[in-house]
Enzyme design. Sequence first.
Site, mmCIF file in Angstrom:
data_model
loop_
_atom_site.group_PDB
_atom_site.id
_atom_site.type_symbol
_atom_site.label_atom_id
_atom_site.label_comp_id
_atom_site.label_asym_id
_atom_site.label_seq_id
_atom_site.Cartn_x
_atom_site.Cartn_y
_atom_site.Cartn_z
ATOM 1 N N GLU A 8 10.586 -50.747 55.478
ATOM 2 C CA GLU A 8 10.611 -49.318 55.159
ATOM 3 C C GLU A 8 10.055 -48.450 56.278
ATOM 4 O O GLU A 8 10.575 -47.366 56.556
ATOM 5 C CB GLU A 8 9.859 -49.046 53.845
ATOM 6 C CG GLU A 8 10.637 -49.398 52.586
ATOM 7 C CD GLU A 8 10.636 -50.886 52.252
ATOM 8 O OE1 GLU A 8 9.904 -51.648 52.925
ATOM 9 O OE2 GLU A 8 11.348 -51.294 51.326
ATOM 10 N N HIS A 60 7.717 -50.512 40.010
ATOM 11 C CA HIS A 60 9.122 -50.109 40.168
ATOM 12 C C HIS A 60 9.486 -48.916 39.284
ATOM 13 O O HIS A 60 10.659 -48.727 38.981
ATOM 14 C CB HIS A 60 10.058 -51.276 39.814
ATOM 15 C CG HIS A 60 10.216 -52.288 40.906
ATOM 16 N ND1 HIS A 60 9.172 -53.053 41.364
ATOM 17 C CD2 HIS A 60 11.301 -52.666 41.640
ATOM 18 C CE1 HIS A 60 9.616 -53.867 42.318
ATOM 19 N NE2 HIS A 60 10.896 -53.646 42.500
#
Lengths: 331, 333
Positions: free
Chosen positions: B64, B133
């Site tokens: 990321e 999540h």
Amino acid sequence: MSTLTEQLTREQLEQLWKSMCLAERLDTRIRAGIRRGEFATVIWPSRGQEAVSAGAALALREDDRLVTTYRGLHDHVAKGVPLTEIIGEVLGTSTGASRGKGGTMHIADPAHGVMMTTGIVGSGVPVGVGLALAAKKDGSDRVTVVSFGDGATNTGSFHEGVNLAATWKLPVVFLCQNNLYAEMTPVEETMAIDRVADRAKGVGMPGVTVDGNDPVATYNAVKDAVELARAGGGPTLVEAVTFRFEGHYAGDTGHYIPDEQLKRQKALDPMETFPRTLRDAGFTDADIEKIREDAGAEVEAAIKETVKAAPPTTEEITSDVYANGLVVSHE
Amino acid sequence: MSKTRKISIREAINEALDESLRTDPKVFLLGEDLADPAAGVNAVTRGLATAYGNDRVMNTPISEAAIIGAAIGAAFEGYKPVAEIMIMDFIGIAMDQIVNHAAKARYMSGGRTTCPITIRTSIFAGTGSGGTHSQSLEAWFMHVPGMKVVYPSNPADAKGLLLSAIEDPDPVLFIEASRLYGAKGEVPEGDGIRIPLGKADVKRQGSDVTIISWGLAMMTALAAAEVLASEGIEAEVLDMRTLLPLDMEAVIGSVSRTRRAVIAHNATVVAGPGAEIAAQIATKLFGELNAPVQRVGAKFTPIPSRASEAAVTLSVDDIVRAAKDTMGKQDNA
């Protein structure tokens, strides 16, 4: 001492020495100014590392890109950022590279290819990868050099960035200025390998270690890496082993550096050793001293011009947060 | 008015990306699994790599920080990268790149560099995916000078706002709700549809109380407004659409008429986006409010597993109860 000296022209050797002298004078002069209360600011000294940036920059074109770190004044000088802009930013005046809004750790000068200076260890690596990606997309042969210290190679950003660059075969040179200390911690306490360059193997790119106190050796190593990158051969990790004679920041005495190590490294100080190379190449002592004195005068003139400059206005301080003059307020 | 047709948010975002790739050679996409045939866990980028090639729709490693860093570097050179962080909870790994570099590049260079990146990310709230999540983290970015934060609730807004985000000269975080990808709505046909960043939209008119919401929570807010209407309370529902900058003019305009406000979001209430909006309403309309501003959202816990997720997150009842509180009526249920 490099055996390749004879391959460099007198002009190139002079340029190396001039760049080193400007960086050394600048760093020393700003620290002196802080010490005697002439101005209040903060720098992260690069004294001792002048040969790395001088050698690397000699291998670069003006349109090649550089991303460097908070300990980057020698890199800025070598890449051609005007002294008044560097000093202006260090002192926070509106004449600085970023109108005094960036500070020492955040100097950008795209006209000379300096796209970013970062105060976060390791974070320049992914950005340098993006600059190289753009060059590839543009079909340009310009190369990006990302300069950082040994400590940066322990960050996730470094590992993510070098892996991406190697995978995409991007035109970038990762230049680790291994000065043997990450802030205040010696390198052997933070990595289990002897050579930072070995980290290149893990991502599938070349890694070389070079004497970073020798600007000619550094030039040659970076030149090879730059040529490979320009030709589409992808990235290289160049580890230039050098030393940081001052503390982590101006004011840190470096008390944690053992006396024996300091003594050993003093003998390798590039500001002492490179003149020997220059003499071997036919420079007289007078030639060498003249360049050093001219550099000192240039730094002094730039300081004089900058200290009297005003800090940015309130309007300047609140501008450039967004494009198009957008101001976000809670009022 | 141009003709419209009914498409999903997933299709609307795909159309916006398609238009950008087709009309602007400086736009490219990068992120994990983006390229065909995988085309991402959210299937938003399906077909784009086939149409524009893997140099324009770039698959990346699971990195990321490198994804955002690469986007920043390319943006410095005049590109308009659209980077995807698959699920918002992963954005912490890229936080340094976003907050310290993308957001501040223009300022710290005195305008010498600029960073026109768009970061697309999805919030998986309501999918039962648990604590790592499912978070709604928009408040993190509303705290950062230099960022813009967009979170649409319907297909037309999603398409028009994403196109504006990609063209915007500043870094924009564009948030998508996974639960809404299939939600359909009327979207104008053709290219050139733009919705300006920083402009809220009244999604339902009303005179008794203003419900301020955005993104996934808009479904809950509109459902709550229907419940309130059945009990004779007409709620105005304001969709902020852009959270940074906030369209406080629209908020103040609506609340100065209704004199009551409920801010409803999926993020945790504690130090959530509603705190800023509530504070500004209180400051500007102190003497005109008929009731204290109410905030409703998630309880201050991590998001639990599927069986219990609904128990901690925003519900229709939460909004209805808060609206009634502002009306001075107690819920008898």
